[in-house]
Design an enzyme around this catalytic site. Structure first.
Site, PDB file in Angstrom:
ATOM      1  N   SER A  15       0.855  -1.183   0.000  1.00 59.10           N
ATOM      2  CA  SER A  15       0.000   0.000   0.000  1.00 59.10           C
ATOM      3  C   SER A  15       0.892   1.235   0.000  1.00 59.10           C
ATOM      4  CB  SER A  15      -0.884  -0.033   1.255  1.00 59.10           C
ATOM      5  OG  SER A  15      -1.647   1.138   1.347  1.00 59.10           O
ATOM      6  N   ASP A  51     -13.779  -1.519   3.751  1.00 60.68           N
ATOM      7  CA  ASP A  51     -12.785  -1.624   4.825  1.00 60.68           C
ATOM      8  C   ASP A  51     -13.461  -1.100   6.099  1.00 60.68           C
ATOM      9  OD1 ASP A  51     -10.677  -1.202   6.610  1.00 60.68           O
ATOM     10  OD2 ASP A  51      -9.360  -0.193   5.207  1.00 60.68           O
ATOM     11  N   LYS A  77      -1.498  -0.865  -4.188  1.00 61.81           N
ATOM     12  CA  LYS A  77      -2.657  -0.042  -3.817  1.00 61.81           C
ATOM     13  C   LYS A  77      -2.152   1.371  -3.599  1.00 61.81           C
ATOM     14  CE  LYS A  77      -4.892   0.184   0.667  1.00 61.81           C
ATOM     15  NZ  LYS A  77      -5.538  -0.647   1.708  1.00 61.81           N
ATOM     16  N   GLY A 125      -4.027  -4.056   6.322  1.00 59.50           N
ATOM     17  CA  GLY A 125      -2.920  -3.767   7.231  1.00 59.50           C
ATOM     18  C   GLY A 125      -3.147  -2.461   7.969  1.00 59.50           C
ATOM     19  N   ASP A 164      -7.511   3.277  -2.671  1.00 57.26           N
ATOM     20  CA  ASP A 164      -8.175   3.309  -1.362  1.00 57.26           C
ATOM     21  C   ASP A 164      -8.415   4.767  -0.984  1.00 57.26           C
ATOM     22  OD1 ASP A 164      -9.053   3.040   1.251  1.00 57.26           O
ATOM     23  OD2 ASP A 164      -7.293   1.935   1.971  1.00 57.26           O
ATOM     24  N   GLU A 220     -11.408   0.893  -2.859  1.00 53.89           N
ATOM     25  CA  GLU A 220     -11.610   0.596  -1.437  1.00 53.89           C
ATOM     26  C   GLU A 220     -12.215   1.788  -0.708  1.00 53.89           C
ATOM     27  OE1 GLU A 220      -8.092  -1.111   0.325  1.00 53.89           O
ATOM     28  OE2 GLU A 220      -8.773  -0.748   2.367  1.00 53.89           O
ATOM     29  N   LYS A 229      -9.631  -6.840   8.531  1.00 51.01           N
ATOM     30  CA  LYS A 229      -8.551  -6.469   9.454  1.00 51.01           C
ATOM     31  C   LYS A 229      -8.924  -7.005  10.822  1.00 51.01           C
ATOM     32  CE  LYS A 229      -7.189  -2.181   7.156  1.00 51.01           C
ATOM     33  NZ  LYS A 229      -7.131  -0.709   7.253  1.00 51.01           N
ATOM     34  N   LYS A 273      -3.286   5.354  -2.289  1.00 52.66           N
ATOM     35  CA  LYS A 273      -4.293   6.132  -1.577  1.00 52.66           C
ATOM     36  C   LYS A 273      -4.750   7.261  -2.495  1.00 52.66           C
ATOM     37  CE  LYS A 273      -4.116   4.078   2.449  1.00 52.66           C
ATOM     38  NZ  LYS A 273      -5.290   3.517   3.130  1.00 52.66           N
TER      39      LYS A 273
HETATM   40  O1  OSB Z   1      -7.118   1.908   4.892  1.00 56.38           O
HETATM   41  O2  OSB Z   1      -6.037   0.127   4.563  1.00 56.38           O
HETATM   42  C1  OSB Z   1      -6.113   1.226   5.074  1.00 56.38           C
HETATM   43  C2  OSB Z   1      -2.816   2.162   6.777  1.00 56.38           C
HETATM   44  C3  OSB Z   1      -3.301   2.793   7.893  1.00 56.38           C
HETATM   45  C4  OSB Z   1      -4.647   2.902   8.077  1.00 56.38           C
HETATM   46  C5  OSB Z   1      -5.535   2.410   7.137  1.00 56.38           C
HETATM   47  C6  OSB Z   1      -5.070   1.774   6.000  1.00 56.38           C
HETATM   48  C7  OSB Z   1      -3.673   1.670   5.815  1.00 56.38           C
HETATM   49  C8  OSB Z   1      -3.053   1.080   4.649  1.00 56.38           C
HETATM   50  C9  OSB Z   1      -1.677   0.504   4.804  1.00 56.38           C
HETATM   51  O3  OSB Z   1      -3.551   1.103   3.540  1.00 56.38           O
HETATM   52  C10 OSB Z   1      -1.676  -0.913   5.175  1.00 56.38           C
HETATM   53  C11 OSB Z   1      -0.320  -1.403   5.639  1.00 56.38           C
HETATM   54  O4  OSB Z   1       0.629  -1.359   4.867  1.00 56.38           O
HETATM   55  O5  OSB Z   1      -0.206  -1.851   6.795  1.00 56.38           O
HETATM   56 MG    MG Z   2      -8.366   0.850   3.624  1.00 55.45          MG
END
Ligand code: OSB
Ligand code: MG
Length: 368
Positions: free
Chosen positions: A136, A239, A162, A291, A189, A214, A263, A164
């Protein structure tokens, strides 16, 4: 088994790669490690995933400490437990506070796996020997930098990327990535940064063969997501909206998503995560493991969960060295050609590295 002693440690870990979302940047991860010891001296480990500020969901590091100290630890200490699933029921009278519950429930699962001489993956019913993982990528200062970062991850073997997105950093960014990397398995996401009023933007994203979009809409919504899903070809992945088995059941029934990100912390533990997995398997909704910038203990739990058969899409479990100068487990989590080997050792399969844990700990509290 009976948990007779719990040690909470508050750790602060500098991050190699700060992580930026639509809400802000995490450059130092704070977490609580839960060390639970049973009557025979076996210790199990769990990790809280709540951030210092409540931008992802409502929990924070301090609320998880409060819930653990004042409610969850008193419920669990000295109780006879036959199976870790019972922890879910013991905590049921406490509303939500899923991340606090999951941290201590994870430690009980670790003890149970050791008592029954299995790996945590086996104890959960996982059969995969290795799991496929993606990465991510947080919001970057420029599109050129983003593409460089993505290329560096592809070079390391990650098979899915992925990114953001947020309003103003979406369609053009995806277009630029697609121009250079037309076949990259790519997803976005939004962490709830849009509303149905932005449907035009979200429909433009439909043209880029994204694996999924996402959590585009509100953190607690499943109704507007159902409206949106009807107008998109690309599957929506929920999510934040899914905090329990019941949330998942309702979202699937409404047609709010085509994919669910599970999660452990967000849904209140491994037992609930497994129930959601089993439901999605029956309903043919693909799942993957999300994650929360976990340190090694949380990462180990994610790997064990992902060994279950219906985690058919690559998760966000990067290798330890992606985020950490030094992780708190031995060995560290290693990603090779986009895969992590599932440890066959008893328990979580990684030993807590006490030297590093002690170095990063800023306070400790013991409950017995
Ligand atoms: O929305 O998946 C998410 C990190 C922090 C909070 C929310 C998210 C995320 C990530 C990173 O997308 C996931 C990771 O690498 O641990
Ligand atoms: Mg997410």
């Amino acid at each position: 088994m009976r948990v007779e002693k719990i040690t909470l440690r508050h750790l602060k870990m500098p991050m190699k790669t700060p992580f930026t979302t639509s809400f802000g940047t995490v450059d130092e991860k704070e977490l609580l490690l839960v060390e639970a010891r049973d009557e025979s001296g076996i210790t199990g480990w769990g990790e809280t995933v709540a951030f210092v500020a409540p931008w992802y969901t409502e929990e924070t590091l301090k609320t998880t400490w409060h819930m653990l100290q004042d409610f969850l630890i008193p419920i669990l200490l000295h109780k006879e437990i036959g199976h870790p699933d019972e922890v879910n029921s013991l905590f049921a009278p406490i509303r939500r506070n899923c991340m606090a519950k999951a941290s201590i429930e994870g430690a009980v699962w670790d003890i149970y796996a050791q008592l029954t001489k299995q790996s945590l993956a086996q104890a959960l019913g996982g059969q995969k020997q290795r799991i496929e993982v993606g990465v991510s990528v947080g919001i970057q200062p420029s599109t050129a930098q983003l593409i460089e970062v993505i290329k560096s991850h592809i070079a390391k073997g990650y098979k899915r990327v992925k990114i953001k997105i947020k309003p103003g950093y979406d369609v053009e960014v995806v277009r630029a990535i697609r121009a250079e990397l037309p076949d990259l398995p790519l997803m976005v996401d939004a962490n709830s940064a849009y509303t149905l009023e932005d449907i035009n933007i979200l429909q433009q994203l439909d043209d880029f063969r994204l694996l999924m979009i996402e959590q585009p809409l509100a953190t607690d919504d499943i109704v507007d997501h159902a409206t949106l899903q009807k107008k998109l070809k690309t599957p929506i992945c929920l999510d934040e909206s899914i905090t329990s088995f019941e949330d998942a059941r309702r979202a699937i029934e409404l047609g709010s998503c085509g994919v669910i990100n599970i999660k452990i912390g967000r849904v209140g533990g491994l037992t609930e995560a497994k129930r959601i997995h089993d439901l999605c398997k029956v309903k043919r909704i693909p799942v993957w493991c999300g994650g929360m910038l976990e340190a090694g203990i949380g990462r180990a739990h994610n790997i064990a969960l992902t060994s279950l058969s219906h985690f058919i899409l690559p998760g966000d479990t990067a290798g330890s060295s992606h985020y950490w100068y030094e992780d708190i487990i031995d060995p560290e989590v290693v990603v090779k050609d986009g895969y992590i080997e599932v440890s066959q050792s008893v328990g979580i399969g990684y030993a807590p590295n006490m030297t590093i844990i002690d170095k990063l700990t800023i306070s400790t509290e013991v409950y017995q």
